[in-house]
Design an enzyme around this catalytic site. Structure first.
Site, PDB file in Angstrom:
ATOM      1  N   LYS A  41     -28.818-102.058  40.134  1.00  0.00           N
ATOM      2  CA  LYS A  41     -29.987-102.507  40.744  1.00  0.00           C
ATOM      3  C   LYS A  41     -31.281-102.391  40.104  1.00  0.00           C
ATOM      4  O   LYS A  41     -31.779-101.388  39.723  1.00  0.00           O
ATOM      5  CB  LYS A  41     -30.173-101.715  42.041  1.00  0.00           C
ATOM      6  CG  LYS A  41     -31.324-102.160  43.114  1.00  0.00           C
ATOM      7  CD  LYS A  41     -31.605-101.242  44.257  1.00  0.00           C
ATOM      8  CE  LYS A  41     -32.547-101.705  45.259  1.00  0.00           C
ATOM      9  NZ  LYS A  41     -32.670-101.085  46.311  1.00  0.00           N
ATOM     10  N   ASP A 156     -32.481 -96.784  59.299  1.00  0.00           N
ATOM     11  CA  ASP A 156     -32.262 -98.286  59.073  1.00  0.00           C
ATOM     12  C   ASP A 156     -30.828 -98.389  59.381  1.00  0.00           C
ATOM     13  O   ASP A 156     -30.145 -99.139  58.509  1.00  0.00           O
ATOM     14  CB  ASP A 156     -32.770 -98.690  57.814  1.00  0.00           C
ATOM     15  CG  ASP A 156     -32.898-100.407  58.068  1.00  0.00           C
ATOM     16  OD1 ASP A 156     -33.032-100.625  59.255  1.00  0.00           O
ATOM     17  OD2 ASP A 156     -33.052-100.839  56.875  1.00  0.00           O
TER      18      ASP A 156
END
Length: 300
Positions: A41, A156
């Site tokens: 990432k 989340d």
């Protein structure tokens, strides 16, 4: 390339993990001197969404965890302070020019072989069986039991952040789920309560809107996810544009667990969903209890 947004780009790469890798897997394998398919990432420091403090908090949480149902972090490289070997690794997947590389962070993460939970359901074109759904719930609850034991709240939990370990139906890990994306995760101090309004609207617990919450919000999100898996509909129709008062009023209404769409779902399974979606946080299932309940349902 695996994906891209305003903040980051995801690439996959085969990387030989070094012996000094900070992780030793609870699965019993040693990562030293072996090739591992990973995702890298690459985070742009110039993005309008870049938040250094938030990124450092996410990295600190990822470095502290090692569990079979949580995505693992292998390394973090802050340009330009990386070794020659790290430069070679990231050159395999980094599409940036040399000039841009000094303005990025690179995170090497475990790569999941499967899609996310939402994509699995959509690809199959039908609801998952109760047995498979309970197996998935067990994996999520095991991850949360571990995180909550370390005073970490995810904040989340939703289908898009639940990845399958494999996309091969013949694999023993085809239905194994791993919790990922800990960008909103928070490690609590003893007795700490949170006040920030954060998360995905349809999965937010009532106490988030009241700005006074703890780890129980993750259990509520599991309840919303499992409700949707079993009947195909979301229990709450809300968005970021829904006024807070209206949003909270919707969440305080008992969820419907009866009717034609629930005829194929056992009473025990519906009780499990209701226990996760208890309006009062203190009477919700704990993650530890959720593991026991969902596991027994998956084996019944």
């Amino acid at each position: 390339m695996l994906g891209q947004n305003l903040l980051a780009t995801l690439w996959n790469a085969v990387i030989r993990l070094a012996a000094q890798c900070h992780l030793r897997s609870v699965r019993g394998d040693d990562f030293a001197d072996r090739n591992e398919l990973c995702q890298v990432k690459i985070i742009s420091k110039e993005s309008p969404k870049y938040n250094k403090a938030a990124l450092e908090a996410e990295i600190a949480v990822l470095k502290s965890i090692d569990h079979a149902n949580c995505m693992r972090l292998y390394g973090v490289y802050d340009e330009p302070h990386r070794t020659r070997s790290q430069q070679c690794i990231l050159a395999l997947c980094d599409g940036h020019s040399h000039a841009n590389r000094s303005r990025t962070h690179s995170m090497v993460l475990e790569l999941m072989g499967g899609c996310n939970l939402h994509e699995r359901v959509m690809n199959q074109g039908r609801l998952l069986s109760e047995n498979i759904g309970c197996k998935i719930a067990t994996d999520i609850m095991q991850a949360l039991r571990y995180l909550h034991s370390m005073q970490i709240v995810h904040r989340d939990i939703k289908p898009a952040n639940l990845m399958f370990a494999s996309e091969d139906p013949k694999s023993s890990r085809y239905n194994t789920v791993v919790v990922c994306d800990l960008g909103l995760a928070k490690q609590l101090r003893d007795g700490q309560r949170l006040q920030s309004f954060t998360g995905t609207p349809g999965y937010m617990a009532p106490e988030i809107l009241r700005r006074d919450y703890g780890r129980e919000v993750d259990i509520w999100a599991v309840g919303v996810t499992f409700y949707t898996l079993m009947c195909g509909n979301a229990p709450f129709r809300v968005s970021r544009d829904t006024p807070a008062e209206q949003h909270l009023a919707l969440l305080q209404q008992p969820v419907e667990l009866h009717g034609r769409v629930w005829e194929h779902v056992s009473e025990h399974c519906r009780d499990f969903i209701g226990s996760c979606l208890a309006i009062e946080a203190h009477i919700r299932l704990s993650a530890a209890a959720g593991v026991c309940v969902s596991l027994s349902l998956s084996l019944s």
